[in-house]
Design a protein around this motif. Structure first.
Motif, PDB file in Angstrom:
ATOM      1  N   PRO A  48       0.811  -1.225   0.000  1.00 27.48           N
ATOM      2  CA  PRO A  48       0.000   0.000   0.000  1.00 27.48           C
ATOM      3  C   PRO A  48       0.845   1.277   0.000  1.00 27.48           C
ATOM      4  O   PRO A  48       0.392   2.328  -0.436  1.00 27.48           O
ATOM      5  CB  PRO A  48      -0.818  -0.114   1.286  1.00 27.48           C
ATOM      6  N   ARG A  49       2.078   1.190   0.481  1.00 26.61           N
ATOM      7  CA  ARG A  49       2.952   2.370   0.531  1.00 26.61           C
ATOM      8  C   ARG A  49       3.840   2.499  -0.698  1.00 26.61           C
ATOM      9  O   ARG A  49       4.710   3.358  -0.743  1.00 26.61           O
ATOM     10  CB  ARG A  49       3.813   2.315   1.781  1.00 26.61           C
ATOM     11  N   GLY A  50       3.666   1.611  -1.649  1.00 26.98           N
ATOM     12  CA  GLY A  50       4.470   1.683  -2.859  1.00 26.98           C
ATOM     13  C   GLY A  50       5.196   0.378  -3.132  1.00 26.98           C
ATOM     14  O   GLY A  50       5.058  -0.596  -2.395  1.00 26.98           O
TER      15      GLY A  50
END
Length: 183
Positions: A48-50
């Motif tokens: 989700p953060r990359g």
């Protein structure tokens, strides 16, 4: 090992195993040589953060003492063999590989694989029990061959210490910690 710096591999002379065997209450000591491959692989993981790119060794060698006493009495080899056979007493020139590594290398039982510049025949494939993102790709072989090909002749990286009785465990641990603080 996920996302962090690579853990340093520590090797000690195998004579330490004999010294530990002499500690009161020690039933047995099983020596292993675990060594990461020099070859690496990179994988990109989406979160989700990359996206993160992770580099890890292509595989990890586990050299085990292939004598029937250790094989019969201790859990030194994988048990979930999916193809071929497990390693046997005194096997040389052969390896047991994890299914995720045989899939990656596109090899199977009977094929020859180069490990640290030496050719070995795959005699069995096991299912890795690791559920982590950094799932280990493993190779099991005779400890003497593992020591030789990795340049660690006479060295081990792990000792499994078995006590005669649970009442000895704390005392054995204290002696080992005092005598071998670097382990």
């Amino acid at each position: 090992m996920p996302f962090g710096p690579r853990q340093e591999e520590v090797f000690v002379n195998e004579t330490v195993a004999n010294e530990i065997r002499s500690i009161e209450g020690v039933k047995d000591v099983v020596e292993f040589l675990e060594k990461s491959s020099e070859e690496t692989t990179s994988e990109t993981i989406s979160t989700p953060r990359g996206d993160f790119t992770i580099s890890r060794p292509l595989y990890t060698i586990t050299g085990v003492p292939l004598n029937s006493s250790f094989i019969d009495n201790y859990s030194i080899l994988p048990t979930d063999i999916t193809s071929g056979r497990n390693l046997n007493e005194e096997d040389t020139g052969v390896i047991l590989m994890s299914s995720n590594l045989t899939d990656y290398l596109e090899v199977g039982v009977g094929d020859n694989v180069e490990i640290y510049g030496e050719s070995f025949t795959v005699v069995g494939i096991y299912e890795s029990t690791s559920q982590s993102i950094m799932q280990a790709r493993g190779v099991y072989m005779n400890i003497i061959e593992a020591q030789t090909i990795t340049g660690n002749t006479g060295n081990v990286s792990r000792l499994d210490v078995y006590a005669e009785d649970v009442s000895y465990v704390d005392g054995i641990a204290d002696v080992i910690e005092a005598a071998y603080s670097d382990l």
